[in-house]
Design a protein around this motif. Structure first.
Motif, PDB file in Angstrom:
ATOM      1  N   GLN A  31      12.460  11.486 -49.258  1.00  0.00           N
ATOM      2  CA  GLN A  31      13.691  12.596 -49.312  1.00  0.00           C
ATOM      3  C   GLN A  31      14.727  11.658 -50.064  1.00  0.00           C
ATOM      4  OE1 GLN A  31      14.788  14.056 -45.398  1.00  0.00           O
ATOM      5  NE2 GLN A  31      16.222  15.362 -46.488  1.00  0.00           N
ATOM      6  N   TYR A  32      15.199  12.566 -50.880  1.00  0.00           N
ATOM      7  CA  TYR A  32      16.525  12.060 -51.713  1.00  0.00           C
ATOM      8  C   TYR A  32      17.799  12.164 -50.864  1.00  0.00           C
ATOM      9  CZ  TYR A  32      20.234  11.813 -55.195  1.00  0.00           C
ATOM     10  OH  TYR A  32      21.559  11.139 -55.520  1.00  0.00           O
ATOM     11  N   PHE A  33      18.305  10.807 -50.904  1.00  0.00           N
ATOM     12  CA  PHE A  33      19.665  10.806 -50.213  1.00  0.00           C
ATOM     13  C   PHE A  33      20.653   9.991 -51.418  1.00  0.00           C
ATOM     14  CE2 PHE A  33      17.049  10.791 -46.421  1.00  0.00           C
ATOM     15  CZ  PHE A  33      17.499  11.608 -45.981  1.00  0.00           C
ATOM     16  N   PRO A  34      21.936  10.292 -51.574  1.00  0.00           N
ATOM     17  CA  PRO A  34      22.811   9.601 -52.386  1.00  0.00           C
ATOM     18  C   PRO A  34      22.383   7.988 -52.557  1.00  0.00           C
ATOM     19  CG  PRO A  34      24.185  11.077 -50.960  1.00  0.00           C
ATOM     20  CD  PRO A  34      22.532  10.987 -50.498  1.00  0.00           C
ATOM     21  N   ILE A 134      17.579   4.054 -52.217  1.00  0.00           N
ATOM     22  CA  ILE A 134      17.561   3.473 -53.654  1.00  0.00           C
ATOM     23  C   ILE A 134      16.187   4.097 -54.105  1.00  0.00           C
ATOM     24  CG2 ILE A 134      19.005   1.525 -53.004  1.00  0.00           C
ATOM     25  CD1 ILE A 134      16.382   0.074 -52.745  1.00  0.00           C
ATOM     26  N   GLN A 135      16.012   3.921 -55.611  1.00  0.00           N
ATOM     27  CA  GLN A 135      14.694   4.616 -56.133  1.00  0.00           C
ATOM     28  C   GLN A 135      14.580   4.040 -57.387  1.00  0.00           C
ATOM     29  OE1 GLN A 135      15.773   8.606 -56.075  1.00  0.00           O
ATOM     30  NE2 GLN A 135      16.576   8.383 -58.200  1.00  0.00           N
ATOM     31  N   ALA A 136      13.386   3.728 -57.732  1.00  0.00           N
ATOM     32  CA  ALA A 136      12.810   3.245 -59.180  1.00  0.00           C
ATOM     33  C   ALA A 136      11.566   3.632 -59.282  1.00  0.00           C
ATOM     34  CB  ALA A 136      12.917   1.792 -59.021  1.00  0.00           C
ATOM     35  N   THR A 137      11.061   4.060 -60.774  1.00  0.00           N
ATOM     36  CA  THR A 137       9.840   4.381 -61.188  1.00  0.00           C
ATOM     37  C   THR A 137       9.200   3.419 -62.180  1.00  0.00           C
ATOM     38  OG1 THR A 137      10.688   6.688 -61.061  1.00  0.00           O
ATOM     39  CG2 THR A 137       8.877   6.369 -62.479  1.00  0.00           C
ATOM     40  N   SER A 138       7.835   3.134 -62.017  1.00  0.00           N
ATOM     41  CA  SER A 138       7.432   2.213 -62.976  1.00  0.00           C
ATOM     42  C   SER A 138       5.986   2.728 -63.454  1.00  0.00           C
ATOM     43  CB  SER A 138       7.167   1.017 -62.178  1.00  0.00           C
ATOM     44  OG  SER A 138       6.313   0.847 -61.130  1.00  0.00           O
ATOM     45  N   ASN A 139       5.317   2.104 -64.313  1.00  0.00           N
ATOM     46  CA  ASN A 139       4.094   2.584 -64.690  1.00  0.00           C
ATOM     47  C   ASN A 139       3.362   1.458 -65.593  1.00  0.00           C
ATOM     48  OD1 ASN A 139       5.377   2.692 -67.236  1.00  0.00           O
ATOM     49  ND2 ASN A 139       4.376   4.320 -68.148  1.00  0.00           N
ATOM     50  N   ASP A 140       2.049   1.779 -65.827  1.00  0.00           N
ATOM     51  CA  ASP A 140       1.134   0.933 -66.602  1.00  0.00           C
ATOM     52  C   ASP A 140       0.117   1.562 -67.190  1.00  0.00           C
ATOM     53  OD1 ASP A 140       0.740  -1.596 -67.689  1.00  0.00           O
ATOM     54  OD2 ASP A 140      -0.225  -2.469 -66.058  1.00  0.00           O
ATOM     55  N   THR A 141      -0.399   1.023 -68.404  1.00  0.00           N
ATOM     56  CA  THR A 141      -1.565   1.769 -68.927  1.00  0.00           C
ATOM     57  C   THR A 141      -2.452   0.643 -69.335  1.00  0.00           C
ATOM     58  OG1 THR A 141      -0.292   3.496 -69.705  1.00  0.00           O
ATOM     59  CG2 THR A 141      -2.242   2.907 -71.050  1.00  0.00           C
ATOM     60  N   GLU A 209      18.771   6.683 -66.837  1.00  0.00           N
ATOM     61  CA  GLU A 209      20.180   6.940 -67.170  1.00  0.00           C
ATOM     62  C   GLU A 209      20.776   6.951 -68.501  1.00  0.00           C
ATOM     63  OE1 GLU A 209      22.732   4.607 -64.415  1.00  0.00           O
ATOM     64  OE2 GLU A 209      22.066   5.465 -62.622  1.00  0.00           O
ATOM     65  N   GLU A 210      20.149   5.979 -69.302  1.00  0.00           N
ATOM     66  CA  GLU A 210      20.435   5.903 -70.773  1.00  0.00           C
ATOM     67  C   GLU A 210      19.588   6.816 -71.537  1.00  0.00           C
ATOM     68  OE1 GLU A 210      19.197   3.192 -68.975  1.00  0.00           O
ATOM     69  OE2 GLU A 210      21.144   2.254 -68.712  1.00  0.00           O
ATOM     70  N   HIS A 211      18.852   7.396 -70.992  1.00  0.00           N
ATOM     71  CA  HIS A 211      18.018   8.525 -71.648  1.00  0.00           C
ATOM     72  C   HIS A 211      17.493   9.531 -70.929  1.00  0.00           C
ATOM     73  CE1 HIS A 211      14.150  10.076 -74.210  1.00  0.00           C
ATOM     74  NE2 HIS A 211      15.262  10.796 -74.521  1.00  0.00           N
ATOM     75  N   PRO A 212      18.534  10.187 -70.330  1.00  0.00           N
ATOM     76  CA  PRO A 212      18.416  11.400 -69.317  1.00  0.00           C
ATOM     77  C   PRO A 212      17.752  12.506 -69.867  1.00  0.00           C
ATOM     78  CG  PRO A 212      20.562  11.580 -70.242  1.00  0.00           C
ATOM     79  CD  PRO A 212      20.119  10.285 -70.767  1.00  0.00           C
ATOM     80  N   PHE A 213      17.380  13.632 -68.936  1.00  0.00           N
ATOM     81  CA  PHE A 213      16.502  14.991 -69.460  1.00  0.00           C
ATOM     82  C   PHE A 213      17.508  15.500 -70.233  1.00  0.00           C
ATOM     83  CE2 PHE A 213      14.725  14.088 -64.939  1.00  0.00           C
ATOM     84  CZ  PHE A 213      13.773  13.446 -65.432  1.00  0.00           C
ATOM     85  N   PRO A 214      16.859  16.509 -71.334  1.00  0.00           N
ATOM     86  CA  PRO A 214      17.635  17.146 -72.247  1.00  0.00           C
ATOM     87  C   PRO A 214      18.516  18.063 -71.373  1.00  0.00           C
ATOM     88  CG  PRO A 214      15.342  17.803 -72.408  1.00  0.00           C
ATOM     89  CD  PRO A 214      15.446  16.558 -71.321  1.00  0.00           C
ATOM     90  N   THR A 217      23.236  14.601 -68.070  1.00  0.00           N
ATOM     91  CA  THR A 217      23.949  13.393 -68.168  1.00  0.00           C
ATOM     92  C   THR A 217      23.447  12.304 -67.398  1.00  0.00           C
ATOM     93  OG1 THR A 217      25.626  14.084 -66.391  1.00  0.00           O
ATOM     94  CG2 THR A 217      25.975  15.079 -68.546  1.00  0.00           C
ATOM     95  N   ALA A 218      23.812  11.289 -67.791  1.00  0.00           N
ATOM     96  CA  ALA A 218      23.536   9.970 -66.944  1.00  0.00           C
ATOM     97  C   ALA A 218      23.985  10.037 -65.711  1.00  0.00           C
ATOM     98  CB  ALA A 218      24.150   8.483 -67.829  1.00  0.00           C
ATOM     99  N   ALA A 219      25.045  10.539 -65.245  1.00  0.00           N
ATOM    100  CA  ALA A 219      25.798  10.798 -64.195  1.00  0.00           C
ATOM    101  C   ALA A 219      24.906  11.587 -62.946  1.00  0.00           C
ATOM    102  CB  ALA A 219      27.068  11.467 -63.986  1.00  0.00           C
ATOM    103  N   ASN A 220      23.944  12.560 -63.453  1.00  0.00           N
ATOM    104  CA  ASN A 220      23.297  13.173 -62.361  1.00  0.00           C
ATOM    105  C   ASN A 220      21.865  12.826 -62.454  1.00  0.00           C
ATOM    106  OD1 ASN A 220      22.478  14.720 -64.583  1.00  0.00           O
ATOM    107  ND2 ASN A 220      23.822  16.449 -64.098  1.00  0.00           N
ATOM    108  N   PHE A 221      21.412  11.865 -63.617  1.00  0.00           N
ATOM    109  CA  PHE A 221      20.019  11.593 -63.622  1.00  0.00           C
ATOM    110  C   PHE A 221      19.292  11.120 -62.152  1.00  0.00           C
ATOM    111  CE2 PHE A 221      16.426   8.446 -64.379  1.00  0.00           C
ATOM    112  CZ  PHE A 221      15.884   9.375 -64.992  1.00  0.00           C
ATOM    113  N   ASP A 222      19.911  10.297 -61.575  1.00  0.00           N
ATOM    114  CA  ASP A 222      19.327   9.745 -60.379  1.00  0.00           C
ATOM    115  C   ASP A 222      19.157  10.751 -59.330  1.00  0.00           C
ATOM    116  OD1 ASP A 222      19.056   6.920 -61.039  1.00  0.00           O
ATOM    117  OD2 ASP A 222      21.238   6.657 -60.403  1.00  0.00           O
TER     118      ASP A 222
END
Length: 283
Positions: A31-34, A134-141, A209-214, A217-222
């Motif tokens: 669940q998302y929290f601030p 807190i949150q983070a996303t990671s991936n691998d190929t 945050e440096e490349h947010p959704f189209p 803004t970076a402020a609401n990305f998280d």
């Protein structure tokens, strides 16, 4: 309310195949929290490796994360796709924990492309009753080339001309399958494709945050990212875990549609039983 999740839940999401990794005790809910700026991940990663043993080729899929302090709840969720189809799910959580790690293995067969994407989450309960996260996303190929016409090898990024050719051929074949599935979903829900940026779920880590959704803004990305994973977990991941239907066909990578005007996003996918699903998140 700035965000609303609407979803079409038709039947049960069915997953059955030769390898499925998850724990029956995993019942925590993301669940998302601030975001708590005083807490953070010191490590959050997903890795896919191979033994490269000619007699016993195994793929190792590892998810690990560490926070700077123990937290009320730590949880990692990871999805593994092989040649564009769901092959396994990891959903690991622990209370009052600082570090999580889970490794799963499966036998490798033929030439394949392995893709994993993970969401790492921490829930923090303050003394005053406030809840943050807190949150983070990671991936691998990983590309695994196993052919009678060439030496077996594996790589994350193609370097040689031969590796580039193998990766190109695999990517093309997989993309053709995915496009056919996604076209069917777009047509079913009558969605105008030119109004959206099309991103496979496995490509979600391209945004930050440096490349947010189209249009955002970076402020609401998280917040947007956290609420996206909250919706995916409740409707997609739990659907896999709770599935009672058994069906041999594996589901394809979900498609994310990012509204070019920055108003909302849509997640489209078809489950193993052929039921179509649409999730809509308004920013």
């Amino acid at each position: 309310m700035k965000h609303i999740w609407m979803f079409a839940f038709i039947g049960f999401l069915a997953i059955v195949f030769s390898y499925l990794f998850m724990s029956s005790e995993d019942m925590a809910v993301i669940q998302y929290f601030p975001i708590d700026e005083s807490h953070y991940f010191t490590e959050a990663q997903t890795t896919i490796t191979t033994s490269n043993d000619e007699k016993n080729d195994q793929i190792s899929w590892n998810i690990s994360s560490s926070s700077n302090e123990p937290m009320y709840l730590r949880q990692d969720v990871s999805l593994l796709y092989v040649n564009g189809r769901l092959k396994g799910v990891v959903n690991k959580w622990k209370e009052n924990a600082q570090h999580l790690e889970k490794e799963s293995t499966l036998q490798s067969e033929d030439s394949k492309k392995y893709e994993a994407i993970s969401f790492h989450h921490g829930e923090i309960h303050e003394d005053n009753g406030e809840i943050k996260s807190i949150q983070a996303t990671s991936n691998d190929t990983l590309y695994l080339i196993d052919s009678p016409h060439s030496k077996e090898e594996s790589f994350q990024e193609p370097q040689t001309n031969e590796e580039k050719e193998w990766a190109k051929n695999l990517d093309h074949a997989i993309q053709q399958q995915l496009e056919a599935q996604w076209d069917e979903l777009l047509s079913y829900y009558q969605i105008p494709r030119d109004k959206y940026i099309h991103v496979p779920l496995t490509g979600l880590t391209d945004y930050s945050e440096e490349h947010p959704f189209p249009g955002t803004t970076a402020a609401n990305f998280d917040r947007i990212l956290g609420q996206l994973w909250e919706g995916l977990y409740k409707n997609y991941v739990i659907g896999i875990e709770d599935s009672e239907t058994k069906h041999p066909i594996q589901s394809y990578i979900p498609l994310l549609l990012l509204d070019k005007n920055g108003k909302h996003l849509i997640v489209l996918y078809e489950d193993d039983a052929g039921n179509k699903h649409q999730l809509i998140q308004y920013y």
